[in-house]
Write an enzyme that holds these catalytic residues in place. Structure first.
Site, mmCIF file in Angstrom:
data_model
loop_
_atom_site.group_PDB
_atom_site.id
_atom_site.type_symbol
_atom_site.label_atom_id
_atom_site.label_comp_id
_atom_site.label_asym_id
_atom_site.label_seq_id
_atom_site.Cartn_x
_atom_site.Cartn_y
_atom_site.Cartn_z
ATOM 1 N N GLY A 244 31.216 0.002 -24.040
ATOM 2 C CA GLY A 244 31.614 1.403 -24.232
ATOM 3 C C GLY A 244 30.397 2.265 -24.530
ATOM 4 O O GLY A 244 29.299 2.018 -24.012
ATOM 5 N N ILE B 141 1.219 -2.727 -7.937
ATOM 6 C CA ILE B 141 0.760 -4.097 -8.150
ATOM 7 C C ILE B 141 1.096 -4.554 -9.573
ATOM 8 O O ILE B 141 0.561 -4.035 -10.563
ATOM 9 C CB ILE B 141 -0.760 -4.240 -7.874
ATOM 10 C CG1 ILE B 141 -1.094 -3.679 -6.478
ATOM 11 C CG2 ILE B 141 -1.193 -5.703 -8.018
ATOM 12 C CD1 ILE B 141 -0.262 -4.237 -5.319
ATOM 13 N N THR C 178 13.002 -5.760 -0.321
ATOM 14 C CA THR C 178 14.276 -5.131 -0.683
ATOM 15 C C THR C 178 15.449 -5.987 -0.195
ATOM 16 O O THR C 178 15.285 -6.875 0.654
ATOM 17 C CB THR C 178 14.383 -3.753 0.002
ATOM 18 O OG1 THR C 178 14.313 -3.973 1.421
ATOM 19 C CG2 THR C 178 13.274 -2.804 -0.422
ATOM 20 N N SER C 179 16.647 -5.644 -0.661
ATOM 21 C CA SER C 179 17.850 -6.346 -0.158
ATOM 22 C C SER C 179 17.958 -6.191 1.351
ATOM 23 O O SER C 179 18.376 -7.117 2.061
ATOM 24 C CB SER C 179 19.107 -5.761 -0.813
ATOM 25 O OG SER C 179 19.167 -6.153 -2.166
ATOM 26 N N GLU D 161 0.854 -1.195 0.000
ATOM 27 C CA GLU D 161 0.000 0.000 0.000
ATOM 28 C C GLU D 161 0.888 1.243 0.000
ATOM 29 O O GLU D 161 2.096 1.144 0.269
ATOM 30 C CB GLU D 161 -0.903 -0.018 1.242
ATOM 31 C CG GLU D 161 -1.843 -1.208 1.231
ATOM 32 C CD GLU D 161 -2.875 -1.184 2.349
ATOM 33 O OE1 GLU D 161 -2.882 -0.214 3.149
ATOM 34 O OE2 GLU D 161 -3.669 -2.134 2.398
ATOM 35 N N PRO D 162 0.290 2.420 -0.260
ATOM 36 C CA PRO D 162 1.118 3.631 -0.317
ATOM 37 C C PRO D 162 1.991 3.804 0.929
ATOM 38 O O PRO D 162 3.145 4.213 0.828
ATOM 39 C CB PRO D 162 0.083 4.757 -0.450
ATOM 40 C CG PRO D 162 -1.080 4.102 -1.140
ATOM 41 C CD PRO D 162 -1.115 2.684 -0.658
ATOM 42 N N GLU E 76 9.386 -7.551 -4.094
ATOM 43 C CA GLU E 76 9.256 -8.799 -3.312
ATOM 44 C C GLU E 76 10.233 -8.833 -2.129
ATOM 45 O O GLU E 76 10.782 -9.880 -1.782
ATOM 46 C CB GLU E 76 9.352 -10.026 -4.215
ATOM 47 C CG GLU E 76 8.186 -10.039 -5.192
ATOM 48 C CD GLU E 76 7.873 -11.364 -5.834
ATOM 49 O OE1 GLU E 76 8.255 -12.386 -5.265
ATOM 50 O OE2 GLU E 76 7.233 -11.350 -6.890
ATOM 51 N N GLN F 16 43.291 -8.547 -21.561
ATOM 52 C CA GLN F 16 43.128 -9.308 -20.325
ATOM 53 C C GLN F 16 42.158 -8.645 -19.349
ATOM 54 O O GLN F 16 41.400 -9.327 -18.656
ATOM 55 C CB GLN F 16 44.494 -9.497 -19.640
ATOM 56 C CG GLN F 16 44.419 -10.494 -18.510
ATOM 57 C CD GLN F 16 45.753 -10.718 -17.846
ATOM 58 O OE1 GLN F 16 46.431 -9.775 -17.453
ATOM 59 N NE2 GLN F 16 46.145 -11.972 -17.730
HETATM 60 N N1 CAA Z 1 6.581 -18.192 6.171
HETATM 61 C C1 CAA Z 1 5.545 -18.431 7.010
HETATM 62 N N2 CAA Z 1 5.224 -17.607 8.043
HETATM 63 C C2 CAA Z 1 6.007 -16.524 8.225
HETATM 64 C C3 CAA Z 1 7.087 -16.219 7.380
HETATM 65 C C4 CAA Z 1 7.363 -17.109 6.327
HETATM 66 N N3 CAA Z 1 8.365 -16.878 5.477
HETATM 67 N N4 CAA Z 1 7.647 -15.060 7.793
HETATM 68 C C5 CAA Z 1 6.944 -14.644 8.862
HETATM 69 N N5 CAA Z 1 5.955 -15.538 9.123
HETATM 70 C C6 CAA Z 1 4.988 -15.492 10.212
HETATM 71 C C7 CAA Z 1 5.722 -15.670 11.554
HETATM 72 O O1 CAA Z 1 5.851 -17.024 11.898
HETATM 73 C C8 CAA Z 1 4.827 -14.923 12.515
HETATM 74 O O2 CAA Z 1 3.713 -15.739 12.816
HETATM 75 P P1 CAA Z 1 3.284 -16.057 14.360
HETATM 76 O O3 CAA Z 1 3.014 -14.749 15.014
HETATM 77 O O4 CAA Z 1 2.098 -16.930 14.235
HETATM 78 O O5 CAA Z 1 4.469 -16.721 14.979
HETATM 79 C C9 CAA Z 1 4.305 -13.786 11.662
HETATM 80 O O6 CAA Z 1 4.427 -14.185 10.301
HETATM 81 C C10 CAA Z 1 5.039 -12.488 11.896
HETATM 82 O O7 CAA Z 1 6.409 -12.719 11.647
HETATM 83 P P2 CAA Z 1 7.504 -11.612 11.935
HETATM 84 O O8 CAA Z 1 7.370 -11.158 13.354
HETATM 85 O O9 CAA Z 1 8.830 -12.124 11.461
HETATM 86 O O10 CAA Z 1 6.996 -10.434 10.980
HETATM 87 P P3 CAA Z 1 7.526 -8.950 10.844
HETATM 88 O O11 CAA Z 1 6.402 -8.024 10.973
HETATM 89 O O12 CAA Z 1 8.747 -8.759 11.702
HETATM 90 O O13 CAA Z 1 7.951 -8.884 9.281
HETATM 91 C C11 CAA Z 1 9.334 -9.115 7.387
HETATM 92 C C12 CAA Z 1 8.855 -9.689 8.734
HETATM 93 C C13 CAA Z 1 10.329 -10.140 6.889
HETATM 94 C C14 CAA Z 1 10.007 -7.773 7.517
HETATM 95 C C15 CAA Z 1 8.121 -9.037 6.439
HETATM 96 O O14 CAA Z 1 7.272 -8.009 6.824
HETATM 97 C C16 CAA Z 1 8.527 -8.835 4.988
HETATM 98 O O15 CAA Z 1 8.874 -9.786 4.288
HETATM 99 N N6 CAA Z 1 8.460 -7.552 4.469
HETATM 100 C C17 CAA Z 1 8.655 -7.289 3.058
HETATM 101 C C18 CAA Z 1 7.356 -7.368 2.318
HETATM 102 C C19 CAA Z 1 7.543 -7.555 0.830
HETATM 103 O O16 CAA Z 1 8.332 -8.370 0.387
HETATM 104 N N7 CAA Z 1 6.760 -6.815 0.052
HETATM 105 C C20 CAA Z 1 6.770 -6.963 -1.367
HETATM 106 C C21 CAA Z 1 5.359 -7.136 -1.847
HETATM 107 S S1 CAA Z 1 5.058 -7.905 -3.361
HETATM 108 C C22 CAA Z 1 5.813 -7.021 -4.587
HETATM 109 O O17 CAA Z 1 6.899 -6.644 -4.431
HETATM 110 C C23 CAA Z 1 5.164 -6.677 -5.887
HETATM 111 C C24 CAA Z 1 4.415 -7.670 -6.629
HETATM 112 O O18 CAA Z 1 3.568 -7.340 -7.426
HETATM 113 C C25 CAA Z 1 4.671 -9.112 -6.434
#
Ligand code: CAA
Length: 384
Positions: free
Chosen positions: A339, A157, A365-366, A127-128, A363, A279
């Site tokens: 070049g 999206i 960031t790094s 979301e924004p 999906e 080289q």
């Molecule tokens: N698999 C299964 N469950 C998972 C999981 C995984 N990989 N990662 C986390 N969870 C679950 C945890 O087990 C936890 O569950 P419980 O409370 O039941 O134990 C819950 O999720 C919360 O986990 P965290 O406390 O680790 O979550 P967090 O808030 O700290 O966030 C994060 C973790 C890794 C930062 C996550 O928010 C994240 O990946 N952020 C990036 C989001 C992203 O990639 N966005 C891109 C969107 S899509 C896109 O780019 C465009 C498109 O069109 C495709």
């Protein structure tokens, strides 16, 4: 784990390579200019089984393993990264999530049109004000009889405009934070489901990236994916698979950039000899090829773990982190080897350079991949 491909995996890779270089490559440069969505590629790709690769035959899919899928995706990315990102979101995020979390009724109703390519899938989490931190999303889903009423805006999206089916997340109970997020299956044309602005991007220009707006959009409870509150888990699980897909896109684009640079270097003469004889350039190519192979191994290793039914979150993040950073280095070097010709649109390398830029961003960031990886290292949250 180092990889040893089966005859079937090699056959699929080689079949997709031939198709990709003969068909997909032909229009890639033009589409980058016109931003025309590659619908005709997807029609042909669905005939080859590429739009439901990991979905079992009973739902119309090709029933391949993840290794075959990432090999195929790399081959498509080699020719057209815009086509590859749509294939990636469709297969690894949308089809996989419905297969994993859908009811039998949902799978029978929705998967056949996705795997046949009649309908392409999108995934609406961001979301924004909620990108890296999707738990802070604001889209609401309020229960009203047999329906949920959705309100809110999704951003960036992939395939937002061209998708027939979108998996969208929304808050059914904000007080529960991530456990209050639910996922919904939203068909194109549902009243109150509106495609907003389309972004004008530096790369992946033939793949549309849009806002999606929910304005009192009523979704029947039969289109809730999983249970109420499962949305965050569904999104995170989907992104694990999606991140191997970004590694595959990175490997494909990097290989294309290296091959283009090698071709140029074996045709271009300076100081009385082919520049491939210098080289400095040869060592650059050697380092590039080694980095690509390292990324390929990480991609295959994560895919193999998924195929064995092991938890692969850590390896998917490592593959995504390394491969997406790698392709940005490789496309930069490939452009440098050209070049001045690398800077003009007559050669494909400038497109590779622009297309690759978002791979370290979408999906996760790094920096987010490093959060996931370091959490595993320090055992703060989950173990592998
Ligand atoms: N698999 C299964 N469950 C998972 C999981 C995984 N990989 N990662 C986390 N969870 C679950 C945890 O087990 C936890 O569950 P419980 O409370 O039941 O134990 C819950 O999720 C919360 O986990 P965290 O406390 O680790 O979550 P967090 O808030 O700290 O966030 C994060 C973790 C890794 C930062 C996550 O928010 C994240 O990946 N952020 C990036 C989001 C992203 O990639 N966005 C891109 C969107 S899509 C896109 O780019 C465009 C498109 O069109 C495709």
């Amino acid at each position: 784990m180092s990889y040893c491909l089966t005859d079937e995996q090699i056959m699929i890779r080689d079949m997709v390579r031939e198709f990709s270089r003969k068909i997909v490559a032909v229009t890639a440069m033009k589409r980058d200019e016109t931003k025309e969505f590659p619908s005709d590629n997807f029609e042909k790709m669905s005939e080859l089984g590429l739009m439901g690769m990991m979905i079992p035959a009973e739902y119309g899919g090709a029933g391949t393993d993840t290794i075959s899928y990432v090999l195929a995706l790399s081959e498509i990315a080699y020719s057209c990264a815009s086509t590859a990102v749509v294939m990636s979101v469709h297969n690894s995020i949308v089809c996989e999530s419905i297969y994993r979390y859908g009811t039998e009724e949902q799978k029978k109703r929705i998967l056949p049109s996705l795997v046949s390519g009649k309908s392409i899938g999108a995934f609406a989490l961001t979301e924004p004000q909620a990108g890296s931190d999707p738990v802070s999303q604001k889209t609401s889903a309020v229960k009203d009889g047999d329906y949920y009423v959705l309100n809110g805006t999704k951003r960036f999206i992939t395939t937002g405009k061209n998708a027939g089916l979108t998996i969208a997340t929304a808050n059914t109970d904000p007080s529960k934070k991530h456990k209050g997020i639910s996922a919904f299956l939203v068909a194109r044309g549902t009243p109150g489901f509106i495609v907003g602005k389309t972004e004008d991007k530096m790369g992946l220009r033939a793949s549309d990236t849009t806002d999606l707006i929910f304005d009192n959009c009523r979704i029947h409870k039969k289109d809730l994916l999983g249970n109420e509150g499962d949305g965050f888990k569904i999104a995170m699980t989907a992104l694990d698979c999606g991140r191997i897909g970004i590694a595959a896109q990175s490997v494909g684009v990097a290989q294309a950039a290296l091959d283009a640079a090698v071709k140029y270097a074996t045709e271009r003469e300076q100081f009385g000899q082919l520049i491939s004889k210098f080289q400095g350039l040869r060592w650059m190519a050697a380092e590039m090829a080694t980095e690509i192979e390292a990324a390929r191994q990480l991609m295959l290793s994560a895919a193999a773990m998924k195929d064995r039914g092991e938890k692969f979150t850590l390896q998917a993040s490592m593959a995504k982190l390394f491969a997406s950073e790698m392709v940005n280095r490789i496309t930069g070097k490939a452009l440098q080897m050209h070049g001045g010709y690398g800077f003009i649109k007559e050669y494909p390398v400038e497109r590779f350079y622009r297309d690759a830029r978002v791979f370290t961003i979408y999906e996760g960031t790094s920096e987010i991949q490093k959060v996931v990886i370091s959490n595993h290292i320090f055992n703060d949250k989950r173990k592998t």
